[in-house]
Design a protein around this motif. Sequence first.
Motif, PDB file in Angstrom:
ATOM      1  N   ALA A 162       6.548 -14.074 138.639  1.00  0.00           N
ATOM      2  CA  ALA A 162       6.470 -13.622 137.243  1.00  0.00           C
ATOM      3  C   ALA A 162       7.233 -14.562 136.322  1.00  0.00           C
ATOM      4  CB  ALA A 162       7.043 -12.206 137.123  1.00  0.00           C
ATOM      5  N   GLY A 163       6.759 -14.639 135.139  1.00  0.00           N
ATOM      6  CA  GLY A 163       7.578 -15.210 134.073  1.00  0.00           C
ATOM      7  C   GLY A 163       7.496 -16.697 133.851  1.00  0.00           C
TER       8      GLY A 163
ATOM      9  N   TYR B 187       5.509 -17.846 130.882  1.00  0.00           N
ATOM     10  CA  TYR B 187       6.113 -17.492 129.594  1.00  0.00           C
ATOM     11  C   TYR B 187       7.375 -18.322 129.333  1.00  0.00           C
ATOM     12  CZ  TYR B 187       2.818 -13.689 129.911  1.00  0.00           C
ATOM     13  OH  TYR B 187       1.663 -12.973 130.035  1.00  0.00           O
TER      14      TYR B 187
ATOM     15  N   ASN C 161       3.986  -9.327 135.312  1.00  0.00           N
ATOM     16  CA  ASN C 161       5.096  -9.366 134.354  1.00  0.00           C
ATOM     17  C   ASN C 161       6.235  -8.511 134.867  1.00  0.00           C
ATOM     18  OD1 ASN C 161       3.655 -10.894 132.357  1.00  0.00           O
ATOM     19  ND2 ASN C 161       2.495  -9.035 131.943  1.00  0.00           N
TER      20      ASN C 161
ATOM     21  N   PHE D 140       9.335  -6.977 129.932  1.00  0.00           N
ATOM     22  CA  PHE D 140       8.821  -8.245 129.410  1.00  0.00           C
ATOM     23  C   PHE D 140       8.333  -8.118 127.961  1.00  0.00           C
ATOM     24  CE2 PHE D 140       4.821 -10.440 128.484  1.00  0.00           C
ATOM     25  CZ  PHE D 140       5.322 -11.717 128.304  1.00  0.00           C
TER      26      PHE D 140
ATOM     27  N   GLU E 116      14.115 -14.495 129.884  1.00  0.00           N
ATOM     28  CA  GLU E 116      13.010 -14.280 130.820  1.00  0.00           C
ATOM     29  C   GLU E 116      13.346 -14.836 132.201  1.00  0.00           C
ATOM     30  OE1 GLU E 116      10.762 -12.356 129.587  1.00  0.00           O
ATOM     31  OE2 GLU E 116       9.854 -12.238 131.559  1.00  0.00           O
TER      32      GLU E 116
END
Lengths: 144, 100
Positions: free
Chosen positions: A29-30, A33, A86, A90, A141
């Motif tokens: 995840a992440g 981003y 996510n 988030f 994040e």
Amino acid sequence: MTAPLPTPHEAAGLVATADRLEAAVRGAAGWRYIAWLTGMSVATLQYGAALGVAGTDDRSGLVLSAAFGACVALLSLTLLPGARVNRPGFGARWARAVVTWGLLFAAMMVLGLLVFRGELGFWLPAAVLSALPLALGARAESRA
Amino acid sequence: MSAEPHPRHRLDEVVHQPVRFSIVATLAASADAEFSFVRDTVQVSDSVLSKQVAVLEGAGYIHVTKGYVGKRPRTWLRLTDAGRAAFTAHLEALRAIAGT
């Protein structure tokens, strides 16, 4: 409970499985981003600083703005659509970083173009300030 | 004299099944996750995952959202509050049984 009860050893194995799956999600995840937020932060900093250096030259301003727009499009089209998972919270972290950046960026552009045009003393700190929410968002994040 | 109830009483029948446990554990670590991510992480086939997702959805433990990314259909899975509470209690019971 009709299913067989786990022995202490089996229960420990299930807890370990849950920990392993959480680590797998954390690893997956992440990153898209984080990359987008970092890239946008750098692009914002460079764009603001470059506008300050360009001064009142309209042609340079247009070229810089086109390059900034291309950076935003490239980052957004390559990184944002492919996320498959996510981490909890988030949405709030993302909104906080992007909305704060949007407000500061808009303020930098309006004030910079209407009031402080060509004043590097305004553009440099404004660029740093505008880039900060995205950098902090990337850090948040990466720690989530 | 009131004895502490054995942790087995806190185990959740729906979550206890091994594949469902892994699905819920994956979703517990996520805000939401795409169907294919859960499939790859839990290492099951599409059909097995679909069947267990239907059970969890029927129990009110997960919420399924269908949509598109571009022209590609995507299915997103999210643990409901009830599902998260059930998993948390189940995991605590497992930790108590394991003595950790």
